[in-house]
Design an enzyme around this catalytic site. Structure first.
Site, PDB file in Angstrom:
ATOM      1  N   GLY B  31     -20.650 -11.658 -25.104  1.00  0.00           N
ATOM      2  CA  GLY B  31     -20.993 -12.758 -23.372  1.00  0.00           C
ATOM      3  C   GLY B  31     -21.444 -13.590 -23.331  1.00  0.00           C
ATOM      4  N   CYS B 240      -6.705   9.302  -2.269  1.00  0.00           N
ATOM      5  CA  CYS B 240      -5.348   8.375  -2.442  1.00  0.00           C
ATOM      6  C   CYS B 240      -4.421   8.982  -1.400  1.00  0.00           C
ATOM      7  CB  CYS B 240      -5.178   8.161  -3.750  1.00  0.00           C
ATOM      8  SG  CYS B 240      -3.078   7.218  -4.089  1.00  0.00           S
ATOM      9  N   CYS B 243      -1.279   9.794  -3.801  1.00  0.00           N
ATOM     10  CA  CYS B 243      -1.258  11.198  -4.760  1.00  0.00           C
ATOM     11  C   CYS B 243      -2.671  12.026  -5.062  1.00  0.00           C
ATOM     12  CB  CYS B 243      -1.480  10.558  -6.570  1.00  0.00           C
ATOM     13  SG  CYS B 243      -3.417   9.606  -6.807  1.00  0.00           S
ATOM     14  N   CYS B 265      -3.996   3.994  -4.430  1.00  0.00           N
ATOM     15  CA  CYS B 265      -4.720   3.459  -5.502  1.00  0.00           C
ATOM     16  C   CYS B 265      -4.334   2.293  -6.601  1.00  0.00           C
ATOM     17  CB  CYS B 265      -4.196   4.948  -6.949  1.00  0.00           C
ATOM     18  SG  CYS B 265      -4.703   6.063  -6.501  1.00  0.00           S
ATOM     19  N   CYS B 271      -1.447   5.807 -10.034  1.00  0.00           N
ATOM     20  CA  CYS B 271      -0.659   6.676  -9.034  1.00  0.00           C
ATOM     21  C   CYS B 271       0.879   7.235  -9.176  1.00  0.00           C
ATOM     22  CB  CYS B 271      -0.934   5.428  -7.440  1.00  0.00           C
ATOM     23  SG  CYS B 271      -0.510   6.426  -6.459  1.00  0.00           S
TER      24      CYS B 271
END
Lengths: 256, 285
Positions: B31, B240, B243, B265, B271
């Site tokens: 970080g 979606c 899909c 997606c 997808c």
């Protein structure tokens, strides 16, 4: 009784120039100390040295901390000093813009110190912020307005609320009424006096306005060219100034 | 001049060493933003110069590279960076998440869970999470070193005060291993939970800002929030259209002039994989 703040021999030079030289005094809990003097007399330098914004060249600033008793804040580590600055200390700037976040709502400004010390409950933070806006006479409906939409006097009151929300014990004020018109000044002073009394605050007020110290301060230091030339009870110094410069200062006030 | 005139993966070896050092330091301090001497790349700032430099430093000739832009493998940014490394490094490329060893990404984390041995490289525009709250770099560095992060919550407070909920929906700030507050690059907050405890190495490169930071595998990453307004990963509440998937992040497409729209997606590989497996959404042809 242990002094809340004990300043010993604080000296700050700017290159060859004196900022302030060999200033010593004790401040006891609940006491309000005024520092007066003309522009360039070193009062703001002294205040910044005490508040940890400047590092003095020599001297000690001993603060009576809650946890560990008297500690020298000059030699204390930066995280400890920052912790003090957002819990036990408060600093009211002359220009509210220096002390506020202008892009953040009034509520966010007041809440910042709470969040900085770990408050993580939105409803609590907001309730406290609203409460404090009320205490400094700002309408609670303006909690989500930005300080840019506030008048000068309101901004200054908001700055005070933001500083006092964590219940500090010592407040540093740098010309808190500077740049405000007289009626707003009077209300602000009245408010400050009430808060200082109610919360039992100790305060150090730097100003060139003798009326401010007359109203707020218990004791007074007069500075000239970086040195303290006279100190004593406020009424005593203002009514019977001994040093030539204090006499000049007192006699310079316009009597309306 | 032929492509052979370039060193492997465009950057010279000394530069790659410098970047690898920054990456190692970043991995050692999760970080923490490590400054590095960012180079001019043959693409404009904002097109992923930081990510490209990090990818160049970690690529080996045996790697398989995947590049995604907003989840898609076939958008301009993804295509140009993929062909850049095809030409300068000659590495194999793929669009399949599971086949890739290095994945450079802009604004998304693939839906398919990553595994050990994979490296996910993020393109980061502004690495400093505190930047819009505190413009001074000297001050933000001090705030990081002193863990002075109260300001970060002021931003979330403002969100709730103004919108009634935390409206930050991308680049949602996180705390890494209880220490550094980090900007996860502009990924949607839907992806934030995937950052933590991920098996793959995550590297973040900001070219213009000259910073690299990193998350080693299985790092604890917590999204900041309030007790009474907890963090919520959000997505469009639709399946979606192609899909039929209900658990992936969706893009909203306007499909005609009559206000018709469909949700698909954003992860094209995910997808397509689902469609190949026989799943069909209501808008599939």
């Amino acid at each position: 009784m242990t002094p809340l703040l004990s300043v010993q021999g604080v000296t700050k030079h700017y290159g060859p120039h004196i900022g302030c030289a060999d200033v010593s005094f004790d401040l006891y809990p609940g006491e309000v100390m005024g520092i007066v003097g003309e522009s360039g007399s070193g009062k703001s330098t002294l205040l910044n040295c005490m508040a940890g914004h400047l590092v003095p060249d020599s001297g000690q600033v001993v603060f009576d901390t809650r946890g560990h008793g008297p500690r020298d804040t000059v030699t204390m580590s930066e995280p400890e000093r920052r912790m003090l600055a957002r819990t036990d200390w408060a600093f009211v700037h002359q220009h509210a813009r220096d002390g506020l976040r202008m892009g953040v709502s009034a509520g966010g400004n007041v809440g910042e110190r709470l969040m900085a010390v770990g408050a993580r409950n939105y409803a609590d933070i907001r309730a406290k912020a609203t409460d404090w806006l009320g205490r400094v006479e700002i309408d609670a409906a303006r909690v989500d307005d930005r300080p840019t939409t506030f008048s000068g006097g309101m901004q200054q009151r908001l700055q005070i609320a933001r500083n006092l929300v964590t219940g500090p014990r010592l407040v540093f004020m740098d010309e808190p009424t500077g740049g405000l018109d007289v009626s707003v000044q009077a209300r602000l002073l009245d408010l400050l006096r009430g808060l200082v009394r109610d919360m039992g605050l100790s305060a150090i007020i730097v100003t060139h306005d003798l009326a401010v110290v007359r109203l707020l301060a218990d004791r007074l230091m007069v500075m000239k060219s970086g040195r303290v030339v006279e100190a004593g009870l406020t009424d005593q110094v203002l009514d019977d100034p001994q040093h030539a410069y204090s006499q000049l200062l007192v006699s310079s006030v316009l009597q309306v | 001049m032929t492509e052979r005139a370039y060193n492997f993966a465009y950057l010279d070896e000394q530069t790659k060493r410098m970047i690898r050092r920054a990456i190692l330091k970043g991995l050692a301090i999760p970080g923490y933003q490590v400054p590095f001497a960012s180079r001019e790349m043959p693409m404009p700032y904002g097109w992923g110069t930081g990510g490209v430099q990090v990818s160049a430093a970690v690529l080996t000739p045996d790697d398989t590279l995947k590049v995604i832009d907003q989840g898609a493998d076939d958008t301009t940014n993804a295509v140009s960076i993929r062909s850049f490394f095809q030409r300068t490094a000659g590495v194999a490329t793929t669009t399949a998440t599971r086949d890739a060893t290095v994945i450079q990404t802009r604004h998304r984390i693939p839906e398919e869970p990553l595994r050990e041995g994979q490296i996910l490289v993020y393109q980061v525009p502004i690495p400093e999470p505190l930047r819009f709250l505190e413009p001074r770099e000297s001050e933000t560095r001090k705030m990081h070193s002193l863990e002075d992060y109260g300001l970060m919550h002021v931003k979330l407070y403002e969100d709730i005060a103004r919108h009634g909920h935390i409206a930050t929906s991308y680049a949602y700030p996180v705390k890494v291993e209880g220490r550094y507050v980090m900007d996860p690059s502009p990924i949607p907050k839907f992806d934030n939970p995937k950052l933590g405890n991920m098996a793959a190495i995550q590297l973040f490169g900001a070219g213009r800002e000259q910073r690299i930071y990193a998350l080693p595998p299985y790092t604890q990453v917590v999204s900041l929030d309030f007790d009474d307004h907890p963090f919520e990963p959000s997505k469009a509440d639709h399946p979606c259209g192609m899909c039929g998937g209900t658990d992936s992040y969706l893009d909203e497409l306007i499909v005609d002039d009559a206000g018709g729209r469909m949700f698909v997606c954003s992860d094209t590989d995910y997808c397509e994989g689902r469609q190949a497996a026989g799943h069909k959404g209501k808008d599939a042809a």
